[in-house]
Scaffold this motif. Structure first.
Motif, PDB file in Angstrom:
ATOM      1  N   GLY A   1      69.306  65.090  12.591  1.00  0.00           N
ATOM      2  CA  GLY A   1      69.377  66.017  13.717  1.00  0.00           C
ATOM      3  C   GLY A   1      70.456  67.072  13.597  1.00  0.00           C
ATOM      4  O   GLY A   1      70.702  67.820  14.553  1.00  0.00           O
ATOM      5  N   ASN A   2      71.111  67.157  12.446  1.00  0.00           N
ATOM      6  CA  ASN A   2      72.145  68.177  12.241  1.00  0.00           C
ATOM      7  C   ASN A   2      71.487  69.521  11.932  1.00  0.00           C
ATOM      8  O   ASN A   2      70.576  69.598  11.106  1.00  0.00           O
ATOM      9  CB  ASN A   2      73.064  67.780  11.082  1.00  0.00           C
TER      10      ASN A   2
ATOM     11  N   LEU B   1      74.265  49.150  16.984  1.00  0.00           N
ATOM     12  CA  LEU B   1      74.042  50.589  17.102  1.00  0.00           C
ATOM     13  C   LEU B   1      72.835  50.893  17.992  1.00  0.00           C
ATOM     14  O   LEU B   1      72.841  51.867  18.745  1.00  0.00           O
ATOM     15  CB  LEU B   1      73.838  51.196  15.718  1.00  0.00           C
ATOM     16  N   GLN B   2      71.796  50.087  17.909  1.00  0.00           N
ATOM     17  CA  GLN B   2      70.647  50.255  18.799  1.00  0.00           C
ATOM     18  C   GLN B   2      71.054  50.029  20.251  1.00  0.00           C
ATOM     19  O   GLN B   2      70.587  50.737  21.152  1.00  0.00           O
ATOM     20  CB  GLN B   2      69.531  49.293  18.398  1.00  0.00           C
ATOM     21  N   PHE B   3      71.937  49.056  20.462  1.00  0.00           N
ATOM     22  CA  PHE B   3      72.455  48.824  21.808  1.00  0.00           C
ATOM     23  C   PHE B   3      73.241  50.048  22.289  1.00  0.00           C
ATOM     24  O   PHE B   3      73.154  50.446  23.455  1.00  0.00           O
ATOM     25  CB  PHE B   3      73.348  47.584  21.803  1.00  0.00           C
ATOM     26  N   GLY B   4      74.013  50.664  21.380  1.00  0.00           N
ATOM     27  CA  GLY B   4      74.741  51.875  21.734  1.00  0.00           C
ATOM     28  C   GLY B   4      73.809  53.008  22.131  1.00  0.00           C
ATOM     29  O   GLY B   4      74.101  53.770  23.060  1.00  0.00           O
TER      30      GLY B   4
ATOM     31  N   GLY C   1      74.836  61.823  21.727  1.00  0.00           N
ATOM     32  CA  GLY C   1      75.493  60.785  20.941  1.00  0.00           C
ATOM     33  C   GLY C   1      74.555  59.742  20.387  1.00  0.00           C
ATOM     34  O   GLY C   1      75.010  58.763  19.797  1.00  0.00           O
ATOM     35  N   MET C   2      73.256  59.931  20.539  1.00  0.00           N
ATOM     36  CA  MET C   2      72.301  58.963  19.999  1.00  0.00           C
ATOM     37  C   MET C   2      72.181  59.123  18.485  1.00  0.00           C
ATOM     38  O   MET C   2      72.256  60.228  17.947  1.00  0.00           O
ATOM     39  CB  MET C   2      70.935  59.137  20.660  1.00  0.00           C
ATOM     40  N   LEU C   3      71.998  58.007  17.802  1.00  0.00           N
ATOM     41  CA  LEU C   3      71.868  57.998  16.348  1.00  0.00           C
ATOM     42  C   LEU C   3      70.422  57.775  15.944  1.00  0.00           C
ATOM     43  O   LEU C   3      69.681  57.040  16.615  1.00  0.00           O
ATOM     44  CB  LEU C   3      72.745  56.903  15.748  1.00  0.00           C
ATOM     45  N   ASN C   4      70.028  58.406  14.844  1.00  0.00           N
ATOM     46  CA  ASN C   4      68.701  58.189  14.273  1.00  0.00           C
ATOM     47  C   ASN C   4      68.792  56.988  13.342  1.00  0.00           C
ATOM     48  O   ASN C   4      69.263  57.095  12.206  1.00  0.00           O
ATOM     49  CB  ASN C   4      68.244  59.440  13.515  1.00  0.00           C
TER      50      ASN C   4
END
Length: 459
Positions: free
Chosen positions: A295-296, A241-244, A223-226
């Motif tokens: 990352g897809n 979002l960085q905190f997420g 679930g991490m975002l780039n």
């Protein structure tokens, strides 16, 4: 008057239980509302049903113009026979599309519920034991900051608490069912213990929980975002979002650490080696093939069923296969029996992945046309075998697949007949699983596994 004290439950744990229960109820209410709204939109009944729910005076049946009901005076301007006839037609037309949806869901949930009774363990709530710890409770408080950011970890947390029809906790249940179906060898150190507890030892129950923790940790890590300043120009949103991402890393690592501790407590080097291999396969699956900047996964020329099976085994089959083999190792069985368990876990894992790949093309309620889906799923790959121009279009997406027209891709896959081919592939895996189950012998656990396999194919 007697005063009873509960020594095993602390006040702090009771508060955590209350918090989790409140969260479950909120998610269930939200899901009911979403399903209701989808029904209204699908049947285009908003103009008639919503006013009716707000206590209107008049509602006209869509089955025909010959009947009307005055809600205030309760006058029916037709015979009782006509009233009954048209109300039945109204209900059939309004709930027609919901019928198959609820039937397939209930079949799956019933199969899982019956299987849980056989193993004597509510595996659907494996994840709640982790949620009741102080560390996870503190993380849950911080998750409130992410509401409104659409960070993937929120969706993962929702699925952990409210499983829905897919029932994420079924992997541990399958491990327990395989344990009970095959039984313990008389030379096993847990033979007497298992004979007194539904045929399943405490070490096997721990292994089932470890399997769920590892799978959940992997979902959270994925679930991490780039993130970059160019992609998210708003500084406040970027910080949230960085905190997420930090929460995703810490939560996943915490679950993996607990899983490793549980593996050590099993005191079996072979079981540790098998589960460690599955963790390594999870990581390897993330780097197989081409990917965009987010990352897809992207399809490449020549990809077919063989390449898809290799990637799907790493992603979905390895953990199931190695967990089924490990539980038979704990039961004291020889290598031949363990290999049958490994093959069953691998087959059910591939069937599971095929079913998941089919959902964007068969479940239009949860996946409306135009929603982004996996471009390396089996229906897409089967479609691309005869559509080289479509492959060139996908490869032209640039840095992100979000620039593609997924509604057009969805239509192309449906019209190519790839969905029917994928269903036949799913049937092949389920039939192979049934052949292996026949070697386990006849028992309640084997029958429960057969029901799960059938429900998986029929969903």
């Amino acid at each position: 008057m007697f005063i009873h004290t509960i020594d095993l439950v602390k006040v702090g744990e009771l508060k955590q239980v209350i918090i989790v229960i409140n969260g479950i109820m909120k998610f269930i209410v939200k899901e009911i509302r979403e399903l209701y709204n989808l029904l209204l939109k699908e049947r285009k009944m908003c103009s008639k049903v919503i006013p009716f729910l707000n206590c209107p005076r008049l509602m006209t049946c869509t089955a025909g113009p010959c009947m009307s009901i005055d809600m205030k005076s309760n006058l029916i301007n037709n015979s009782k026979i006509e009233h009954t006839k048209h109300m039945h037609q109204f209900h059939r037309r309004f709930f027609g599309t919901l019928g198959s949806y609820t039937t397939k869901t209930s079949d799956w949930n019933r199969a899982v519920s019956d299987a849980e009774k056989i193993v004597g363990y509510p595996t659907s709530y494996f994840s709640l034991r982790c949620l009741l710890s102080d560390e996870i409770s503190n993380i849950a408080l911080h998750l409130r900051k992410l509401i409104g950011t659409n960070h993937p970890i929120l969706k993962t947390a929702k699925r952990l608490i409210y499983n829905g029809r897919n029932n994420m906790q079924t992997r541990g249940l399958i491990v327990l069912l395989v344990s009970k179906a095959v039984g313990h060898h008389t030379s096993s150190r847990d033979y007497l213990e298992a004979s007194r507890s539904a045929g399943i030892s405490q070490r096997q129950r721990s292994l089932a929980e470890i399997t769920e923790m590892i799978h959940t940790a992997h979902l959270i890590h994925r679930g991490m975002l780039n993130l970059s300043e160019s992609a998210v120009p708003d500084s406040n949103t970027l910080k949230d979002l960085q905190f997420g991402n930090k929460i995703s890393v810490l939560s996943g690592d915490y679950l993996l650490a607990n899983a490793c501790k549980g593996l050590a407590d099993l005191r079996n080097c072979m079981a540790v080696d098998l589960i460690s291999t599955a963790i390594g396969d999870f990581m390897q699956a993330e780097f197989v093939g081409e990917h965009d900047s987010e990352g897809n996964a992207l399809p490449t020329a020549g990809m077919g069923i063989a390449e898809w099976e290799q990637r799907s085994f790493l992603w979905a089959g390895s953990l199931m296969a190695n967990s089924c083999k490990a539980t038979l190792e704990l039961a004291g069985h020889n290598q031949e029996v363990q290999e049958r368990g490994f093959e069953f876990g691998k087959t059910i894992g591939l069937a599971w992945q095929t079913h998941a790949d089919l959902q964007p093309f068969t479940d239009t309620y949860r996946h409306p046309p135009g929603t982004i889906f996996d471009l390396t799923s089996i229906p897409v790959l089967l479609c691309l075998e005869n559509e080289p121009n479509l492959l060139n279009y996908i490869c032209s997406c640039g840095a992100s697949i979000t620039s593609l027209d997924f509604k057009m891709l969805h239509t192309a896959v449906i019209e190519s007949g790839a969905v029917e081919k994928s269903k036949k592939l799913l049937s092949t895996y389920t039939q192979r699983a049934q052949v292996i189950l026949a070697e386990f012998g006849s028992s309640d656990a084997t029958l429960a596994l057969l029901k799960i396999v059938h429900a998986l194919e029929e969903q």
